[in-house]
Motif scaffolding. Structure first.
Motif, PDB file in Angstrom:
ATOM      1  N   VAL A  19       3.888  11.126   5.115  1.00  0.00           N
ATOM      2  CA  VAL A  19       4.235  11.382   3.719  1.00  0.00           C
ATOM      3  C   VAL A  19       5.348  12.418   3.691  1.00  0.00           C
ATOM      4  O   VAL A  19       5.229  13.500   4.276  1.00  0.00           O
ATOM      5  N   GLN A  20       6.439  12.076   3.029  1.00  0.00           N
ATOM      6  CA  GLN A  20       7.574  12.974   2.883  1.00  0.00           C
ATOM      7  C   GLN A  20       7.725  13.335   1.412  1.00  0.00           C
ATOM      8  O   GLN A  20       7.827  12.444   0.559  1.00  0.00           O
ATOM      9  N   LEU A  21       7.749  14.626   1.120  1.00  0.00           N
ATOM     10  CA  LEU A  21       7.747  15.094  -0.259  1.00  0.00           C
ATOM     11  C   LEU A  21       9.011  15.890  -0.573  1.00  0.00           C
ATOM     12  O   LEU A  21       9.406  16.775   0.195  1.00  0.00           O
ATOM     13  N   ILE A  22       9.630  15.573  -1.700  1.00  0.00           N
ATOM     14  CA  ILE A  22      10.661  16.443  -2.263  1.00  0.00           C
ATOM     15  C   ILE A  22       9.970  17.252  -3.347  1.00  0.00           C
ATOM     16  O   ILE A  22       9.502  16.711  -4.353  1.00  0.00           O
ATOM     17  N   LEU A  23       9.863  18.545  -3.099  1.00  0.00           N
ATOM     18  CA  LEU A  23       9.060  19.410  -3.965  1.00  0.00           C
ATOM     19  C   LEU A  23       9.896  20.031  -5.085  1.00  0.00           C
ATOM     20  O   LEU A  23      11.096  20.248  -4.939  1.00  0.00           O
ATOM     21  N   LEU A  33       0.818  -1.213   0.000  1.00  0.00           N
ATOM     22  CA  LEU A  33       0.000   0.000   0.000  1.00  0.00           C
ATOM     23  C   LEU A  33       0.850   1.260   0.000  1.00  0.00           C
ATOM     24  O   LEU A  33       0.477   2.262  -0.620  1.00  0.00           O
ATOM     25  N   THR A  34       2.002   1.237   0.668  1.00  0.00           N
ATOM     26  CA  THR A  34       2.852   2.429   0.672  1.00  0.00           C
ATOM     27  C   THR A  34       3.299   2.788  -0.741  1.00  0.00           C
ATOM     28  O   THR A  34       3.317   3.968  -1.115  1.00  0.00           O
ATOM     29  N   TYR A  35       3.648   1.781  -1.531  1.00  0.00           N
ATOM     30  CA  TYR A  35       4.048   2.052  -2.923  1.00  0.00           C
ATOM     31  C   TYR A  35       2.850   2.516  -3.747  1.00  0.00           C
ATOM     32  O   TYR A  35       2.974   3.407  -4.597  1.00  0.00           O
ATOM     33  N   HIS A  36       1.707   1.905  -3.503  1.00  0.00           N
ATOM     34  CA  HIS A  36       0.489   2.302  -4.225  1.00  0.00           C
ATOM     35  C   HIS A  36       0.151   3.764  -3.952  1.00  0.00           C
ATOM     36  O   HIS A  36      -0.126   4.535  -4.884  1.00  0.00           O
ATOM     37  N   ILE A  37       0.186   4.153  -2.688  1.00  0.00           N
ATOM     38  CA  ILE A  37      -0.125   5.540  -2.327  1.00  0.00           C
ATOM     39  C   ILE A  37       0.934   6.493  -2.887  1.00  0.00           C
ATOM     40  O   ILE A  37       0.604   7.568  -3.414  1.00  0.00           O
ATOM     41  N   ALA A  38       2.204   6.103  -2.775  1.00  0.00           N
ATOM     42  CA  ALA A  38       3.279   6.966  -3.277  1.00  0.00           C
ATOM     43  C   ALA A  38       3.127   7.225  -4.769  1.00  0.00           C
ATOM     44  O   ALA A  38       3.284   8.365  -5.233  1.00  0.00           O
ATOM     45  N   ASN A  39       2.798   6.205  -5.518  1.00  0.00           N
ATOM     46  CA  ASN A  39       2.612   6.382  -6.958  1.00  0.00           C
ATOM     47  C   ASN A  39       1.418   7.269  -7.265  1.00  0.00           C
ATOM     48  O   ASN A  39       1.454   8.090  -8.186  1.00  0.00           O
ATOM     49  N   ARG A  40       0.337   7.100  -6.504  1.00  0.00           N
ATOM     50  CA  ARG A  40      -0.841   7.948  -6.702  1.00  0.00           C
ATOM     51  C   ARG A  40      -0.505   9.411  -6.426  1.00  0.00           C
ATOM     52  O   ARG A  40      -0.890  10.306  -7.189  1.00  0.00           O
ATOM     53  N   ILE A  41       0.210   9.663  -5.348  1.00  0.00           N
ATOM     54  CA  ILE A  41       0.573  11.038  -5.005  1.00  0.00           C
ATOM     55  C   ILE A  41       1.448  11.642  -6.095  1.00  0.00           C
ATOM     56  O   ILE A  41       1.232  12.780  -6.539  1.00  0.00           O
ATOM     57  N   GLN A  42       2.434  10.874  -6.548  1.00  0.00           N
ATOM     58  CA  GLN A  42       3.366  11.402  -7.543  1.00  0.00           C
ATOM     59  C   GLN A  42       2.666  11.699  -8.874  1.00  0.00           C
ATOM     60  O   GLN A  42       2.961  12.690  -9.540  1.00  0.00           O
ATOM     61  N   ARG A  43       1.711  10.847  -9.252  1.00  0.00           N
ATOM     62  CA  ARG A  43       0.995  11.034 -10.516  1.00  0.00           C
ATOM     63  C   ARG A  43      -0.029  12.157 -10.435  1.00  0.00           C
ATOM     64  O   ARG A  43      -0.233  12.891 -11.399  1.00  0.00           O
ATOM     65  N   GLU A  44      -0.694  12.264  -9.303  1.00  0.00           N
ATOM     66  CA  GLU A  44      -1.875  13.119  -9.216  1.00  0.00           C
ATOM     67  C   GLU A  44      -1.633  14.471  -8.553  1.00  0.00           C
ATOM     68  O   GLU A  44      -2.535  15.307  -8.520  1.00  0.00           O
ATOM     69  N   THR A  45      -0.440  14.691  -8.021  1.00  0.00           N
ATOM     70  CA  THR A  45      -0.153  15.952  -7.327  1.00  0.00           C
ATOM     71  C   THR A  45       0.940  16.701  -8.073  1.00  0.00           C
ATOM     72  O   THR A  45       2.069  16.212  -8.198  1.00  0.00           O
ATOM     73  N   SER A  46       0.626  17.869  -8.559  1.00  0.00           N
ATOM     74  CA  SER A  46       1.624  18.655  -9.285  1.00  0.00           C
ATOM     75  C   SER A  46       2.659  19.218  -8.318  1.00  0.00           C
ATOM     76  O   SER A  46       2.359  19.498  -7.154  1.00  0.00           O
ATOM     77  N   GLY A  47       3.881  19.371  -8.813  1.00  0.00           N
ATOM     78  CA  GLY A  47       4.930  19.973  -8.008  1.00  0.00           C
ATOM     79  C   GLY A  47       5.699  19.011  -7.130  1.00  0.00           C
ATOM     80  O   GLY A  47       6.563  19.432  -6.361  1.00  0.00           O
ATOM     81  N   VAL A  48       5.427  17.689  -7.232  1.00  0.00           N
ATOM     82  CA  VAL A  48       6.120  16.699  -6.404  1.00  0.00           C
ATOM     83  C   VAL A  48       7.193  16.010  -7.243  1.00  0.00           C
ATOM     84  O   VAL A  48       6.896  15.372  -8.257  1.00  0.00           O
ATOM     85  N   ARG A  49       8.423  16.137  -6.823  1.00  0.00           N
ATOM     86  CA  ARG A  49       9.539  15.495  -7.521  1.00  0.00           C
ATOM     87  C   ARG A  49       9.715  14.051  -7.061  1.00  0.00           C
ATOM     88  O   ARG A  49       9.952  13.156  -7.862  1.00  0.00           O
ATOM     89  N   GLU A  50       9.620  13.835  -5.765  1.00  0.00           N
ATOM     90  CA  GLU A  50       9.849  12.505  -5.198  1.00  0.00           C
ATOM     91  C   GLU A  50       9.014  12.387  -3.933  1.00  0.00           C
ATOM     92  O   GLU A  50       8.849  13.365  -3.203  1.00  0.00           O
ATOM     93  N   VAL A  51       8.489  11.195  -3.652  1.00  0.00           N
ATOM     94  CA  VAL A  51       7.619  11.020  -2.493  1.00  0.00           C
ATOM     95  C   VAL A  51       7.939   9.712  -1.781  1.00  0.00           C
ATOM     96  O   VAL A  51       8.227   8.689  -2.419  1.00  0.00           O
ATOM     97  N   TYR A  52       7.901   9.781  -0.445  1.00  0.00           N
ATOM     98  CA  TYR A  52       8.062   8.593   0.397  1.00  0.00           C
ATOM     99  C   TYR A  52       6.846   8.508   1.319  1.00  0.00           C
ATOM    100  O   TYR A  52       6.428   9.511   1.907  1.00  0.00           O
ATOM    101  N   VAL A  53       6.286   7.297   1.427  1.00  0.00           N
ATOM    102  CA  VAL A  53       5.114   7.074   2.284  1.00  0.00           C
ATOM    103  C   VAL A  53       5.468   6.013   3.321  1.00  0.00           C
ATOM    104  O   VAL A  53       5.947   4.923   2.979  1.00  0.00           O
ATOM    105  N   TRP A  54       5.233   6.339   4.588  1.00  0.00           N
ATOM    106  CA  TRP A  54       5.512   5.438   5.705  1.00  0.00           C
ATOM    107  C   TRP A  54       4.198   5.085   6.403  1.00  0.00           C
ATOM    108  O   TRP A  54       3.359   5.949   6.631  1.00  0.00           O
TER     109      TRP A  54
END
Length: 402
Positions: free
Chosen positions: A359-363, A321-342
Motif C-alpha cells: 500500500v502506497q499512500l500520499i498523505l 480487489l486492488t481497487y476495492h481495497i484502495a477505495n476502502r482505505i481512501q474512504r475510511e482512513t483520515s489524512g490520505v490524499r491518494e492511495v495505490y494498492v499492489w
C-alpha cells in the motif's frame, strides 16, 4: 499471513499535476463489447457450475475477438452487407465426472442476450455470427480446482494495482460517456449510437474532451442534418460537464475527422450504432480498466480481467480487489490524499496469501504514516481474509469488470 507493506509515497497527486490524460470507451465500442460480453459469459458459466457442482470450475473466456462486419451507410438508413463475427477463445470445463456441461449453448445464448440488452439496433441472429474456439483446460490448471478448500491456489503469477480516488478529470470522462449513453439521452437523441469514446486532456485547470460518437444513419436525412444534430449533442455534453466539474474552462469536440462538403465519407455514420458494424474490430483487454476508465497518468495492470474465472485467476480477482481495497482505505482512513494498492500472486499459492500486498499512500499535511499504518494493514488483512466472499460476488456478476 500475507506480507503487507504500508509506505508513504512522495509524489505529486495526479489532481495537482499540470497534465492529465484519461479515456473511456463506451458500451458499444468494439473493445468494450468484447470485455463486457466475455465477462458475462464467465458469470453465466460460473453460475451453471455452481448450480450443478456447488463450485466454480476451471474456465477462462478472456481471449475474445470481434471481427467487424461490412455495411453500406446511407442517409435515412443503410444496410448490413456482412455480419460481425465474434470469436470466443481459451478454456472451459465441459465435463465433470460423467456429467456434461452445455458450454457452447451457454456461450451463444449469453452472447445473443448481451446484444439484445446493450445494442438496441443489433439483431443477434441477423447481424452477428459466432465462432466458439474453447478447449478443455490443461491438467495442471484444472487440478488447482480439484484441490478445493476455502481458498484455491492462484493459477498464475501475476501482479495488479488499483488506486483511489478518481480525479475530477477521470470522473468527468467516465460520467460524460454514461450521460451520452443513458436511456434519457437516447430518447432525446436516438441518432446517437452506443459506440462512444471520450478522451479527456486536462492542462492545469483547463479540460478538453474529444468525443467520438457513432451516429446512426437512419436518423440522419442529409449532411446539414448531421451537423445540426452534432452541434446539439455537443452543447448538451458541454452543459453536462460544466454542471459536474469545477474547472476554469471546458472545451468539447465531437467527431473531429468530419469534413463538410464531402457527403457520407466526411461523416461518422454507422448503420447499427457501433463502428464494429463495418469499420473497427475489438479485442478483450484493450478497453477500460476495471474501474471503467483508461487512466494514462496511473500505473495499471496489463492483465485483462474480463472473462477470467473468479475462483482462482488472480488476473481477475486481484485486478478488482486492488481497487476495492484502495477505495476502502481512501474512504475510511483520515489524512490520505491518494492511495495505490499492489498485489502480487505466486502460482499455486492460496489466493488469500499474496507474495506481497503493498500500500502506497500520499498523505495530507500533518498526517503521520505511523499513526495510520496499523489501521491500513488491518483493513488489508480483513479484505484478504474475506477474499472467498469477494470471489463469490464476482462469480455472480455483482461487481462490474469494465
Amino acid at each position: 499471513m500475507a506480507n503487507i507493506s504500508v509506505n508513504a509515497l512522495n509524489q505529486v497527486p495526479v489532481e495537482d499535476q499540470p497534465i492529465e490524460i484519461c479515456e473511456r470507451k463506451g458500451v458499444g465500442h468494439p473493445d468494450s463489447i468484447c470485455d463486457s460480453m466475455m465477462d458475462r459469459i464467465s458469470v453465466a458459466l460460473s453460475e451453471e457450475y455452481l448450480k450443478r457442482f456447488g463450485a466454480v470450475m476451471h474456465h477462462n473466456i478472456d481471449k475474445g475477438l470481434l471481427v467487424a462486419g461490412e455495411v453500406e451507410c446511407k442517409f435515412g438508413g443503410g444496410k448490413v452487407v456482412q455480419p460481425m463475427l465474434v470469436v470466443f477463445g481459451d478454456r472451459a470445463t465441459f465435463t465433470v465426472g460423467q456429467e456434461k456441461v452445455p458450454v457452447r449453448e451457454i456461450v451463444e445464448d449469453t452472447a445473443r442476450k448481451w446484444f439484445k440488452q446493450n445494442l438496441r439496433l443489433v439483431d443477434p441472429e441477423e447481424h452477428v455470427r459466432y465462432q466458439i474456439e474453447l478447449k478443455r483446460g490443461s491438467d495442471a490448471l484444472t487440478d488447482i480446482f480439484k484441490r478445493k478448500g476455502k481458498y484455491l491456489g492462484a493459477n498464475d503469477t501475476s501482479a495488479a494495482v488499483g488506486f483511489a480516488p478518481m480525479t475530477t478529470t477521470e470522473r468527468v470522462v467516465l460520467e460524460t460517456e454514461r450521460f451520452l449513453n443513458s436511456a434519457d439521452f437516447k430518447k432525446r437523441h436516438p441518432e446517437v449510437g452506443e459506440d462512444i469514446k471520450v478522451m479527456g486532456m486536462r492542462k492545469n485547470r483547463q479540460l478538453n474532451l474529444t468525443i467520438a460518437i457513432a451516429f446512426i444513419d437512419r436518423y440522419v436525412n442529409d449532411e446539414s442534418s448531421y451537423f445540426k444534430r452534432k452541434d446539439e449533442v455537443k452543447q448538451e455534453a458541454l452543459d453536462f460537464v460544466h454542471a459536474n466539474a469545477d474547472l476554469d474552462s471546458v472545451d468539447v469536440s465531437i467527431n473531429t475527422a468530419d469534413l463538410p462538403g464531402r457527403g457520407l465519407p466526411g461523416l461518422y455514420l454507422t448503420v447499427l450504432g457501433t463502428s464494429a458494424d463495418g469499420a473497427d474490430c475489438g479485442q478483450v483487454g484493450r478497453g477500460n480498466r476495471v474501474n471503467g476508465i483508461i487512466p494514462l497518468n496511473r500505473p495499471t495492470c496489463s492483465e485483462a480481467a474480463a472473462g477470467k474465472n473468479p475462483a482462482s485467476h488472480v488476473g481477475k480477482i486481484y485486478n478488482l480487489l486492488t481497487y476495492h481495497i484502495a477505495n476502502r482505505i481512501q474512504r475510511e482512513t483520515s489524512g490520505v490524499r491518494e492511495v495505490y494498492v499492489w498485489l502480487l500472486s505466486q502460482i499455486g499459492q492460496p489466493i488469500n496469501e499474496p507474495k506481497i500486498a503493498s500500500v502506497q499512500l500520499i498523505l495530507r499535511p500533518n498526517t503521520s504514516l505511523k499513526e495510520i499504518s496499523s489501521d491500513v494493514e488491518d483493513l488489508v488483512s480483513r479484505q484478504l481474509l474475506n477474499i472467498d466472499k469477494f470471489s463469490e460476488e464476482l462469480a455472480h456478476g455483482r461487481i462490474p469488470v469494465c
